[in-house]
Every structure is written in C-alpha cells, then in structure tokens.
Design a protein around this motif. Structure first.
Motif, PDB file in Angstrom:
ATOM      1  N   TYR A   1       0.846  -1.193   0.000  1.00 29.20           N
ATOM      2  CA  TYR A   1       0.000   0.000   0.000  1.00 29.20           C
ATOM      3  C   TYR A   1       0.880   1.241   0.000  1.00 29.20           C
ATOM      4  O   TYR A   1       1.827   1.350   0.786  1.00 29.20           O
ATOM      5  CB  TYR A   1      -0.922  -0.014   1.226  1.00 29.20           C
ATOM      6  CG  TYR A   1      -1.962  -1.104   1.154  1.00 29.20           C
ATOM      7  CD1 TYR A   1      -1.636  -2.410   1.485  1.00 29.20           C
ATOM      8  CD2 TYR A   1      -3.244  -0.837   0.710  1.00 29.20           C
ATOM      9  CE1 TYR A   1      -2.566  -3.431   1.384  1.00 29.20           C
ATOM     10  CE2 TYR A   1      -4.194  -1.837   0.608  1.00 29.20           C
ATOM     11  CZ  TYR A   1      -3.839  -3.135   0.942  1.00 29.20           C
ATOM     12  OH  TYR A   1      -4.767  -4.145   0.836  1.00 29.20           O
ATOM     13  N   PHE A   2       0.539   2.156  -0.881  1.00 30.90           N
ATOM     14  CA  PHE A   2       1.307   3.381  -1.027  1.00 30.90           C
ATOM     15  C   PHE A   2       0.427   4.598  -0.771  1.00 30.90           C
ATOM     16  O   PHE A   2      -0.666   4.720  -1.337  1.00 30.90           O
ATOM     17  CB  PHE A   2       1.897   3.494  -2.440  1.00 30.90           C
ATOM     18  CG  PHE A   2       2.944   2.481  -2.746  1.00 30.90           C
ATOM     19  CD1 PHE A   2       2.614   1.284  -3.352  1.00 30.90           C
ATOM     20  CD2 PHE A   2       4.269   2.728  -2.417  1.00 30.90           C
ATOM     21  CE1 PHE A   2       3.590   0.342  -3.637  1.00 30.90           C
ATOM     22  CE2 PHE A   2       5.251   1.788  -2.703  1.00 30.90           C
ATOM     23  CZ  PHE A   2       4.909   0.596  -3.306  1.00 30.90           C
ATOM     24  N   CYS A   3       0.935   5.489   0.040  1.00 36.76           N
ATOM     25  CA  CYS A   3       0.320   6.791   0.248  1.00 36.76           C
ATOM     26  C   CYS A   3       1.037   7.795  -0.651  1.00 36.76           C
ATOM     27  O   CYS A   3       2.258   7.671  -0.881  1.00 36.76           O
ATOM     28  CB  CYS A   3       0.468   7.188   1.715  1.00 36.76           C
ATOM     29  SG  CYS A   3      -0.278   8.753   2.171  1.00 36.76           S
ATOM     30  N   ALA A   4       0.315   8.758  -1.189  1.00 36.08           N
ATOM     31  CA  ALA A   4       0.931   9.742  -2.071  1.00 36.08           C
ATOM     32  C   ALA A   4       0.280  11.101  -1.869  1.00 36.08           C
ATOM     33  O   ALA A   4      -0.905  11.200  -1.515  1.00 36.08           O
ATOM     34  CB  ALA A   4       0.800   9.314  -3.541  1.00 36.08           C
ATOM     35  N   VAL A   5       1.060  12.146  -2.111  1.00 36.61           N
ATOM     36  CA  VAL A   5       0.553  13.513  -2.028  1.00 36.61           C
ATOM     37  C   VAL A   5       0.737  14.183  -3.377  1.00 36.61           C
ATOM     38  O   VAL A   5       1.775  14.017  -4.025  1.00 36.61           O
ATOM     39  CB  VAL A   5       1.257  14.303  -0.906  1.00 36.61           C
ATOM     40  CG1 VAL A   5       2.757  14.401  -1.156  1.00 36.61           C
ATOM     41  CG2 VAL A   5       0.667  15.696  -0.767  1.00 36.61           C
ATOM     42  N   GLY A   6      -0.270  14.918  -3.820  1.00 34.09           N
ATOM     43  CA  GLY A   6      -0.190  15.688  -5.048  1.00 34.09           C
ATOM     44  C   GLY A   6       0.572  16.962  -4.770  1.00 34.09           C
ATOM     45  O   GLY A   6       0.161  17.773  -3.935  1.00 34.09           O
ATOM     46  N   ALA A   7       1.690  17.124  -5.502  1.00 38.21           N
ATOM     47  CA  ALA A   7       2.610  18.216  -5.183  1.00 38.21           C
ATOM     48  C   ALA A   7       2.490  19.321  -6.208  1.00 38.21           C
ATOM     49  O   ALA A   7       3.182  19.307  -7.215  1.00 38.21           O
ATOM     50  CB  ALA A   7       4.035  17.676  -5.136  1.00 38.21           C
ATOM     51  N   GLY A   8       1.617  20.248  -5.982  1.00 34.65           N
ATOM     52  CA  GLY A   8       1.520  21.416  -6.846  1.00 34.65           C
ATOM     53  C   GLY A   8       0.965  21.097  -8.209  1.00 34.65           C
ATOM     54  O   GLY A   8       0.228  20.138  -8.382  1.00 34.65           O
ATOM     55  N   GLY A   9       1.340  21.872  -9.193  1.00 35.29           N
ATOM     56  CA  GLY A   9       0.794  21.715 -10.529  1.00 35.29           C
ATOM     57  C   GLY A   9       1.390  20.550 -11.275  1.00 35.29           C
ATOM     58  O   GLY A   9       2.255  19.834 -10.781  1.00 35.29           O
ATOM     59  N   TYR A  10       0.911  20.354 -12.473  1.00 36.12           N
ATOM     60  CA  TYR A  10       1.377  19.310 -13.363  1.00 36.12           C
ATOM     61  C   TYR A  10       1.187  17.922 -12.796  1.00 36.12           C
ATOM     62  O   TYR A  10       1.823  16.978 -13.218  1.00 36.12           O
ATOM     63  CB  TYR A  10       2.835  19.529 -13.772  1.00 36.12           C
ATOM     64  CG  TYR A  10       3.014  20.837 -14.478  1.00 36.12           C
ATOM     65  CD1 TYR A  10       3.720  21.863 -13.901  1.00 36.12           C
ATOM     66  CD2 TYR A  10       2.416  21.057 -15.715  1.00 36.12           C
ATOM     67  CE1 TYR A  10       3.848  23.083 -14.550  1.00 36.12           C
ATOM     68  CE2 TYR A  10       2.537  22.270 -16.357  1.00 36.12           C
ATOM     69  CZ  TYR A  10       3.260  23.276 -15.774  1.00 36.12           C
ATOM     70  OH  TYR A  10       3.388  24.471 -16.412  1.00 36.12           O
ATOM     71  N   ASN A  11       0.303  17.807 -11.858  1.00 34.99           N
ATOM     72  CA  ASN A  11      -0.149  16.494 -11.425  1.00 34.99           C
ATOM     73  C   ASN A  11       0.966  15.591 -10.928  1.00 34.99           C
ATOM     74  O   ASN A  11       0.899  14.379 -11.073  1.00 34.99           O
ATOM     75  CB  ASN A  11      -0.886  15.804 -12.570  1.00 34.99           C
ATOM     76  CG  ASN A  11      -2.101  15.066 -12.068  1.00 34.99           C
ATOM     77  OD1 ASN A  11      -2.419  15.106 -10.899  1.00 34.99           O
ATOM     78  ND2 ASN A  11      -2.769  14.358 -12.955  1.00 34.99           N
ATOM     79  N   LYS A  12       1.987  16.151 -10.347  1.00 32.91           N
ATOM     80  CA  LYS A  12       3.065  15.310  -9.837  1.00 32.91           C
ATOM     81  C   LYS A  12       2.649  14.706  -8.508  1.00 32.91           C
ATOM     82  O   LYS A  12       2.112  15.379  -7.634  1.00 32.91           O
ATOM     83  CB  LYS A  12       4.334  16.144  -9.648  1.00 32.91           C
ATOM     84  CG  LYS A  12       5.003  16.496 -10.958  1.00 32.91           C
ATOM     85  CD  LYS A  12       6.355  17.136 -10.733  1.00 32.91           C
ATOM     86  CE  LYS A  12       6.212  18.604 -10.447  1.00 32.91           C
ATOM     87  NZ  LYS A  12       7.535  19.284 -10.427  1.00 32.91           N
ATOM     88  N   LEU A  13       2.889  13.431  -8.387  1.00 38.99           N
ATOM     89  CA  LEU A  13       2.632  12.742  -7.138  1.00 38.99           C
ATOM     90  C   LEU A  13       3.943  12.350  -6.479  1.00 38.99           C
ATOM     91  O   LEU A  13       4.863  11.883  -7.144  1.00 38.99           O
ATOM     92  CB  LEU A  13       1.801  11.476  -7.361  1.00 38.99           C
ATOM     93  CG  LEU A  13       0.342  11.648  -7.769  1.00 38.99           C
ATOM     94  CD1 LEU A  13      -0.364  10.305  -7.765  1.00 38.99           C
ATOM     95  CD2 LEU A  13      -0.376  12.621  -6.862  1.00 38.99           C
ATOM     96  N   ILE A  14       4.003  12.529  -5.155  1.00 41.73           N
ATOM     97  CA  ILE A  14       5.141  12.065  -4.376  1.00 41.73           C
ATOM     98  C   ILE A  14       4.651  10.914  -3.526  1.00 41.73           C
ATOM     99  O   ILE A  14       3.665  11.045  -2.791  1.00 41.73           O
ATOM    100  CB  ILE A  14       5.706  13.193  -3.505  1.00 41.73           C
ATOM    101  CG1 ILE A  14       6.262  14.292  -4.411  1.00 41.73           C
ATOM    102  CG2 ILE A  14       6.780  12.667  -2.562  1.00 41.73           C
ATOM    103  CD1 ILE A  14       6.723  15.507  -3.682  1.00 41.73           C
ATOM    104  N   PHE A  15       5.342   9.784  -3.648  1.00 37.34           N
ATOM    105  CA  PHE A  15       4.918   8.551  -2.991  1.00 37.34           C
ATOM    106  C   PHE A  15       5.726   8.295  -1.729  1.00 37.34           C
ATOM    107  O   PHE A  15       6.916   8.627  -1.646  1.00 37.34           O
ATOM    108  CB  PHE A  15       5.096   7.363  -3.936  1.00 37.34           C
ATOM    109  CG  PHE A  15       4.069   7.299  -5.027  1.00 37.34           C
ATOM    110  CD1 PHE A  15       4.232   8.023  -6.194  1.00 37.34           C
ATOM    111  CD2 PHE A  15       2.944   6.511  -4.887  1.00 37.34           C
ATOM    112  CE1 PHE A  15       3.292   7.963  -7.215  1.00 37.34           C
ATOM    113  CE2 PHE A  15       1.996   6.441  -5.894  1.00 37.34           C
ATOM    114  CZ  PHE A  15       2.166   7.177  -7.056  1.00 37.34           C
ATOM    115  N   GLY A  16       5.074   7.653  -0.773  1.00 32.88           N
ATOM    116  CA  GLY A  16       5.789   7.084   0.347  1.00 32.88           C
ATOM    117  C   GLY A  16       6.471   5.790  -0.078  1.00 32.88           C
ATOM    118  O   GLY A  16       6.281   5.307  -1.200  1.00 32.88           O
TER     119      GLY A  16
END
Lengths: 113, 114
Positions: free
Chosen positions: A89-104
């Motif tokens: 299971y991965f948690c992710a946060v949307g980081a600003g524009g251009y739909n970039k996701l940062i994953f745990g």
C-alpha cells in the motif's frame, strides 16, 4: 520540500482483524492525498483520494481514510481484513501543478488465516 | 480494454545497451508520466508530459529520455543502460494537469541491467 512518510514497512494482521496503515505528509498548502494498492506483479490501483471537504473518505474494497490536518496524517483503515487484501500500500501527495505525485516508501501487508 | 499498456513486461540488458520502454493509453489522457520503483523507496518520478510535444523532468531524470509525439504514446528511452537502472518501471496517465487527478497505472516493466 514535499514528502510522504509511511512509518511501517511491514504489517501482519489476522484475517477478520481491523487494519490501520499510517501515512504522514509534509506539504505547505492544502494537499491532495491518495492511497494506492499494488498486488504482486501488478501496477498500482487507486483506492481512494482526498481533495477537500469531508475529512473521512470512502474508497473501494471497503477501505476508508481520514485526513487530519493538525497531525498531517492520512491513515488508511479497514474494519475487517480479507486474505485478498495482502498487498503493498502506497500513500501519495499531489505536489503542486502538473499532477506530480510524491509517494511514500510503501507498507507491505501480510494477512494470516 | 481501456487503460495503460506497457511493453515489454520483462527485459534484460547488458551495460551500455540502449532500449525503449513503450507506453500507450487509449483514454485520451493529457497527462502521462514515468516512475521507477525500487525496494524501500516507493515510486520516483522520472519524466512527465502534460500533452503532445511537452515534456519535463521529474525527480530522477538522468540517463533517460522521453518524447511525446502523440497523445496516446509516451516512450521512455534508456540511452546507455547501467546496473543502477535495474528497477521496475511504471507508466501512468491522467486527465489534465493539476494535482488531484488520480492516475491510471500500467502493469510495469521489470528491467535488469547486467
């Protein structure tokens, strides 16, 4: 800088037991938050997402997550785990524009019969 | 079935070889991206594209090239493979830019560089 921490690398639960997977994020603005699940050898499937509004979000497969701004957390829960929930299971946060996701780094869940 | 298709599923390369990982989506998604997945590190963004003709670097772009000539396709090129590029690669797509759109992921390409 934005980041996501999943403190638990591995979790083992018995089938039928409740589950909570922890996720903490670091992000300056209101975050977009996601939980994904990855079965062995498969791609990632979106479980649920939080944009705004109600802080308790319902997802697929009986999962829910609660956004707590004061704790910078977005923990995933399920009241009764099934053997088929064994996955990563991965948690992710949307980081600003251009739909970039940062994953745990992910939490691997094992389910004992 | 609609979705994101990645080929090949498995690949073994020798150090210094080049290759292209293919990614195609049939959902008319504007946004496409490439991630690599390594144990204990989650997924890290390599390159992304917000539409045909537009690409940009992610967190770990070195050693990789991309282009986006059509909405459907977003190939990832390894210029000169290195053992550090041994990983599982995922392509993903979504509607429009702006954080908040959930991704659709492909099933991945497992690459080994020897």
């Amino acid at each position: 800088a934005q980041s996501v921490t999943q403190p638990d690398i591995h979790i083992t639960v018995s089938e039928g037991a409740s589950l909570e997977l922890r996720c903490n994020y670091s992000y300056g603005a209101t975050p977009y938050l996601f939980w994904y699940v990855q079965s062995p050898g498969q791609g990632l499937q979106l479980l649920l997402k939080y944009f705004s509004g109600d802080t308790l979000v319902q997802g697929i497969k009986g999962f829910e997550a609660e956004f707590k701004r004061s704790q910078s957390s977005f923990n995933l829960r399920k009241p009764s785990v099934h053997w088929s929930d064994a996955a990563e299971y991965f948690c992710a946060v949307g980081a600003g524009g251009y739909n970039k996701l940062i994953f745990g780094a992910g939490t691997r869940l094992a389910v004992h019969p | 079935n609609a979705g994101v298709t990645q080929t090949p599923k498995f690949q073994v390369l020798k150090t210094g070889q080049s290759m292209t990982l293919q990614c195609a989506q049939d959902m008319n998604h504007e946004y496409m991206s490439w991630y690599r997945q390594d144990p204990g590190m989650g997924l890290r963004l390599i390159h992304y594209s917000v539409g045909a003709g537009i690409t940009d670097q992610g967190e770990v772009p070195n050693g990789y090239n991309v282009s986006r000539s059509t909405t459907e396709d977003f190939p990832l090129r390894l210029l000169s493979a290195a053992p550090s590029q041994t990983s599982v690669y995922f392509c993903a797509s979504s509607y429009s830019e702006g954080a908040g759109q959930g991704y659709t992921f492909g099933s991945g390409t497992r690459l080994t560089v020897v």
